[in-house]
Design a protein around this motif. Structure first.
Motif, short mmCIF file in Angstrom:
data_model
loop_
_atom_site.label_atom_id
_atom_site.label_comp_id
_atom_site.label_asym_id
_atom_site.label_seq_id
_atom_site.Cartn_x
_atom_site.Cartn_y
_atom_site.Cartn_z
N ARG A 101 11.04 32.62 38.26
CA ARG A 101 11.39 34.01 38.55
C ARG A 101 12.38 34.70 37.66
NH1 ARG A 101 10.81 36.38 43.45
NH2 ARG A 101 12.49 37.95 42.83
N ALA A 102 13.36 33.84 37.21
CA ALA A 102 13.98 34.13 35.90
C ALA A 102 13.28 34.36 34.73
CB ALA A 102 15.28 33.26 35.70
N ASP A 103 12.48 33.57 34.53
CA ASP A 103 11.65 33.45 33.39
C ASP A 103 10.85 34.95 33.23
OD1 ASP A 103 10.93 32.32 30.82
OD2 ASP A 103 9.53 31.06 31.69
N GLU A 104 10.27 35.28 34.59
CA GLU A 104 9.44 36.31 34.54
C GLU A 104 10.29 37.84 34.31
OE1 GLU A 104 5.79 37.15 35.63
OE2 GLU A 104 5.94 35.12 34.22
N LYS A 105 11.58 37.77 34.98
CA LYS A 105 12.24 38.85 34.58
C LYS A 105 13.00 38.87 33.23
CE LYS A 105 12.92 40.52 38.98
NZ LYS A 105 12.95 41.90 39.53
N ILE A 106 12.93 37.84 32.39
CA ILE A 106 13.60 38.08 31.04
C ILE A 106 12.45 37.91 29.88
CG2 ILE A 106 15.79 37.33 32.15
CD1 ILE A 106 15.21 34.57 30.44
N SER A 107 11.30 37.78 30.32
CA SER A 107 10.43 37.51 29.32
C SER A 107 10.41 38.55 28.38
CB SER A 107 8.89 37.38 29.70
OG SER A 107 8.78 37.48 30.80
N LYS A 158 22.11 36.94 37.42
CA LYS A 158 22.50 38.05 36.97
C LYS A 158 21.05 38.71 36.40
CE LYS A 158 24.95 37.26 33.23
NZ LYS A 158 26.02 36.89 31.98
N VAL A 159 20.14 37.93 36.25
CA VAL A 159 18.77 38.58 35.99
C VAL A 159 17.67 38.65 37.25
CG1 VAL A 159 18.69 37.94 33.69
CG2 VAL A 159 17.60 36.39 35.13
N ASP A 160 18.12 37.90 38.27
CA ASP A 160 17.29 38.00 39.56
C ASP A 160 17.95 37.28 40.69
OD1 ASP A 160 14.49 38.17 40.98
OD2 ASP A 160 14.86 36.40 41.33
N ASN A 161 18.49 38.09 41.51
CA ASN A 161 19.18 37.54 42.66
C ASN A 161 18.59 36.44 43.51
OD1 ASN A 161 21.56 39.28 42.62
ND2 ASN A 161 20.54 40.92 43.78
N THR A 162 17.42 36.60 43.62
CA THR A 162 16.63 35.28 44.47
C THR A 162 16.75 34.19 43.48
OG1 THR A 162 15.20 37.19 45.52
CG2 THR A 162 14.57 34.49 45.42
N ALA A 163 16.41 34.17 42.29
CA ALA A 163 16.49 33.17 41.15
C ALA A 163 17.82 32.20 41.49
CB ALA A 163 16.08 33.42 39.86
N GLY A 164 18.98 33.14 41.46
CA GLY A 164 20.40 32.58 41.53
C GLY A 164 20.35 31.57 42.87
N ALA A 165 19.86 32.47 44.01
CA ALA A 165 20.12 32.17 45.30
C ALA A 165 19.39 30.78 45.67
CB ALA A 165 19.54 33.11 46.39
N LEU A 166 18.13 30.68 45.12
CA LEU A 166 17.32 29.47 45.00
C LEU A 166 17.84 28.25 44.36
CD1 LEU A 166 13.82 30.81 44.44
CD2 LEU A 166 14.77 29.95 46.50
N MET A 167 19.10 28.54 43.32
CA MET A 167 19.39 27.16 42.83
C MET A 167 20.87 26.56 43.68
SD MET A 167 18.21 26.72 39.98
CE MET A 167 19.42 25.97 38.73
N VAL A 168 21.09 27.44 44.73
CA VAL A 168 22.26 27.01 45.81
C VAL A 168 22.04 25.68 46.47
CG1 VAL A 168 23.58 27.74 47.91
CG2 VAL A 168 23.15 29.22 45.90
N PRO A 169 20.95 25.44 47.18
CA PRO A 169 20.65 23.99 47.68
C PRO A 169 20.70 22.87 46.51
CG PRO A 169 18.90 25.33 48.25
CD PRO A 169 19.74 26.33 47.28
N TYR A 170 20.30 23.16 45.37
CA TYR A 170 20.43 22.24 44.28
C TYR A 170 21.94 21.94 43.76
CZ TYR A 170 19.51 20.29 39.51
OH TYR A 170 19.36 19.73 38.11
#
Length: 165
Positions: free
Chosen positions: A73-79, A134-146
């Motif tokens: 998701r982050a990669d797609e947003k910032i390509s 900062k580039v995608d809220n969902t991408a940031g949220a997906l890192m929380v379980p990690y």
């Protein structure tokens, strides 16, 4: 499955690659670094909160998949933007530290070094999550379980190190 779509579409090739790199990398690392790890793990003095060894491959496969989706998701947003220079190297560095940890802890029995390395890894994961957010809220949220699991694993690493000095 909507959370996989970025701007209403899915780049299946990039998504597959983003998920396969951590999942396959984690599997290869597990195979190389953790051979006989279950036997070693059972012989170590464990804290009361230590999960059974069989839990780890299930949790890690799930986390590698989730973090692969976050990276996608982050990669797609910032390509093709300047942001890529900051975000993706942080992700790759924390993933490299993730793979290194198994060698330090299991293969080389450097549990104190693994603890220090995991502390640095946790900081990089948090920074990666922040940059992803900062580039995608969902991408940031997906890192929380990690982040949650690595925080737990850090406590476990510390307890095992203290109990088995």
């Amino acid at each position: 499955m909507e959370f996989i779509k970025v701007d209403g579409r899915i780049n299946k090739k990039r998504l597959a690659l983003s998920i396969l790199v951590p999942v396959v990398g984690g599997s290869i690392t597990g195979w190389l670094a953790n051979r006989n790890a279950q036997d070693k793990y059972k012989k170590l003095k464990q804290p009361s909160f230590a999960p059974p060894a069989a839990v780890f491959p299930i949790v890690w496969t799930s986390l590698y998949t989730i973090m692969g989706i976050a990276k996608y998701r982050a990669d797609e947003k910032i390509s093709h933007t300047k942001e890529e220079a900051q975000v993706i190297p942080l992700y790759e560095l924390q993933l490299g530290l993730n793979f290194l940890w198994s060698f330090l802890f299991f293969r080389w029995d450097l549990r104190g070094t693994a603890l220090i390395e995991m502390s640095a890894m946790l900081a990089l994961i948090a920074l990666t999550a922040y940059e992803f957010q900062k580039v995608d809220n969902t991408a940031g949220a997906l890192m929380v379980p990690y982040i949650g699991w690595v925080t737990f694993a850090l406590g476990l690493n510390y307890a095992v190190w203290k109990l088995n000095k």
